[in-house]
Design an enzyme around this catalytic site. Structure first.
Site, PDB file in Angstrom:
ATOM      1  N   ASN A  79      -6.510 -10.510  -2.719  1.00  0.00           N
ATOM      2  CA  ASN A  79      -6.190  -9.126  -3.014  1.00  0.00           C
ATOM      3  C   ASN A  79      -6.899  -8.320  -1.932  1.00  0.00           C
ATOM      4  O   ASN A  79      -8.088  -8.027  -2.050  1.00  0.00           O
ATOM      5  CB  ASN A  79      -6.666  -8.712  -4.407  1.00  0.00           C
ATOM      6  CG  ASN A  79      -6.275  -7.292  -4.751  1.00  0.00           C
ATOM      7  OD1 ASN A  79      -5.986  -6.491  -3.867  1.00  0.00           O
ATOM      8  ND2 ASN A  79      -6.295  -6.971  -6.034  1.00  0.00           N
ATOM      9  N   HIS A  85      -2.726  -2.582   4.208  1.00  0.00           N
ATOM     10  CA  HIS A  85      -1.891  -1.653   4.955  1.00  0.00           C
ATOM     11  C   HIS A  85      -2.393  -1.386   6.366  1.00  0.00           C
ATOM     12  O   HIS A  85      -1.704  -0.714   7.141  1.00  0.00           O
ATOM     13  CB  HIS A  85      -1.804  -0.327   4.187  1.00  0.00           C
ATOM     14  CG  HIS A  85      -1.675  -0.532   2.714  1.00  0.00           C
ATOM     15  ND1 HIS A  85      -0.548  -1.078   2.123  1.00  0.00           N
ATOM     16  CD2 HIS A  85      -2.559  -0.316   1.704  1.00  0.00           C
ATOM     17  CE1 HIS A  85      -0.747  -1.173   0.811  1.00  0.00           C
ATOM     18  NE2 HIS A  85      -1.949  -0.715   0.536  1.00  0.00           N
ATOM     19  N   ASP A  92      -4.521 -11.766  11.388  1.00  0.00           N
ATOM     20  CA  ASP A  92      -4.762 -12.805  12.394  1.00  0.00           C
ATOM     21  C   ASP A  92      -5.634 -13.927  11.841  1.00  0.00           C
ATOM     22  O   ASP A  92      -5.403 -15.102  12.132  1.00  0.00           O
ATOM     23  CB  ASP A  92      -5.405 -12.201  13.639  1.00  0.00           C
ATOM     24  CG  ASP A  92      -4.440 -11.352  14.453  1.00  0.00           C
ATOM     25  OD1 ASP A  92      -3.212 -11.409  14.205  1.00  0.00           O
ATOM     26  OD2 ASP A  92      -4.921 -10.621  15.346  1.00  0.00           O
ATOM     27  N   HIS A 105      -1.661  -7.826  -5.726  1.00  0.00           N
ATOM     28  CA  HIS A 105      -2.021  -6.421  -5.950  1.00  0.00           C
ATOM     29  C   HIS A 105      -1.891  -6.120  -7.430  1.00  0.00           C
ATOM     30  O   HIS A 105      -0.890  -6.477  -8.052  1.00  0.00           O
ATOM     31  CB  HIS A 105      -1.110  -5.489  -5.150  1.00  0.00           C
ATOM     32  CG  HIS A 105      -1.193  -5.741  -3.687  1.00  0.00           C
ATOM     33  ND1 HIS A 105      -2.244  -5.287  -2.921  1.00  0.00           N
ATOM     34  CD2 HIS A 105      -0.390  -6.451  -2.855  1.00  0.00           C
ATOM     35  CE1 HIS A 105      -2.069  -5.686  -1.670  1.00  0.00           C
ATOM     36  NE2 HIS A 105      -0.953  -6.401  -1.609  1.00  0.00           N
ATOM     37  N   SER A 107      -1.634  -3.090  -8.823  1.00  0.00           N
ATOM     38  CA  SER A 107      -0.589  -2.077  -9.007  1.00  0.00           C
ATOM     39  C   SER A 107       0.635  -2.467  -8.177  1.00  0.00           C
ATOM     40  O   SER A 107       0.549  -3.294  -7.276  1.00  0.00           O
ATOM     41  CB  SER A 107      -1.093  -0.698  -8.569  1.00  0.00           C
ATOM     42  OG  SER A 107      -1.323  -0.668  -7.172  1.00  0.00           O
ATOM     43  N   ARG A 112       4.104   3.342  -5.299  1.00  0.00           N
ATOM     44  CA  ARG A 112       3.020   4.282  -5.033  1.00  0.00           C
ATOM     45  C   ARG A 112       3.312   5.072  -3.764  1.00  0.00           C
ATOM     46  O   ARG A 112       4.450   5.133  -3.304  1.00  0.00           O
ATOM     47  CB  ARG A 112       1.708   3.507  -4.961  1.00  0.00           C
ATOM     48  CG  ARG A 112       1.423   2.816  -6.323  1.00  0.00           C
ATOM     49  CD  ARG A 112       0.071   2.255  -6.459  1.00  0.00           C
ATOM     50  NE  ARG A 112      -0.947   3.297  -6.314  1.00  0.00           N
ATOM     51  CZ  ARG A 112      -2.211   3.017  -6.070  1.00  0.00           C
ATOM     52  NH1 ARG A 112      -2.603   1.766  -5.951  1.00  0.00           N
ATOM     53  NH2 ARG A 112      -3.084   3.991  -5.947  1.00  0.00           N
ATOM     54  N   ARG A 116       1.446   2.966   1.232  1.00  0.00           N
ATOM     55  CA  ARG A 116       1.104   1.693   0.582  1.00  0.00           C
ATOM     56  C   ARG A 116       2.274   0.706   0.572  1.00  0.00           C
ATOM     57  O   ARG A 116       2.124  -0.441   0.179  1.00  0.00           O
ATOM     58  CB  ARG A 116       0.641   1.923  -0.853  1.00  0.00           C
ATOM     59  CG  ARG A 116      -0.639   2.711  -0.956  1.00  0.00           C
ATOM     60  CD  ARG A 116      -1.111   2.762  -2.407  1.00  0.00           C
ATOM     61  NE  ARG A 116      -2.119   3.770  -2.607  1.00  0.00           N
ATOM     62  CZ  ARG A 116      -3.427   3.586  -2.454  1.00  0.00           C
ATOM     63  NH1 ARG A 116      -3.880   2.411  -2.063  1.00  0.00           N
ATOM     64  NH2 ARG A 116      -4.267   4.568  -2.674  1.00  0.00           N
TER      65      ARG A 116
END
Length: 151
Positions: A79, A85, A92, A105, A107, A112, A116
């Site tokens: 997560n 973003h 990498d 994630h 949410s 959103r 995002r």
């Protein structure tokens, strides 16, 4: 003969140490420690051992991925939080790994703010789980368990 326990690394990015306090209407009321405890219990009957790592610092997460590159890790659940973003460095580093990687994630990032909606990792991870709250961790664990058992 006893089957060897497979190791899964769970990585959590910035602000996830504040779960249960930070915007519970979006991220839920469980703390990261509660999620990790539940996940570790779920992993045992699957023959999996989990390692947990959380950092608010991009470089520390990259360093952790470098560490697990040299270990016998069967899968990764990540997560990345806001680094989703923005972080080419995280992308990498994950490219070093050949095991299944699930991006997670709490949410639904696609419901959103527009910034995002773009994940720097989506096209390199095995799969993405978004929007199921803390249940997403369980879903990710089951997905990784199934993938490593099929290989």
């Amino acid at each position: 003969m006893k089957q060897k326990v497979k190791k899964i690394q769970v990585i959590n990015g910035p602000n996830l140490n504040m779960l249960g306090k930070r915007e519970p209407q979006i991220y839920g009321s469980l703390t990261l420690n509660q999620i990790n405890t539940d996940l570790a219990q779920q992993a045992k009957p699957l023959g999996l051992e989990l390692g947990f790592f959380q950092s608010n610092h991009e470089g520390e997460i990259v360093d952790k991925i470098h560490e697990i590159f040299n270990e016998n890790i069967a899968g990764v659940i990540i997560n990345p939080g806001a680094f989703t973003h923005t972080s080419i460095a995280l992308r990498d580093a994950l490219l070093l790994l050949s095991c299944p990687i699930v991006e997670l994630h709490l949410s639904n990032i696609y419901k959103r703010e527009a910034f995002r909606h773009k994940s720097m990792l989506a096209d390199i991870v095995t799969g993405q789980i978004t929007g199921f709250g803390h249940y997403g961790y369980q879903m990710a664990l089951n997905a990784v368990a199934n993938m490593i058992n099929e290989s």
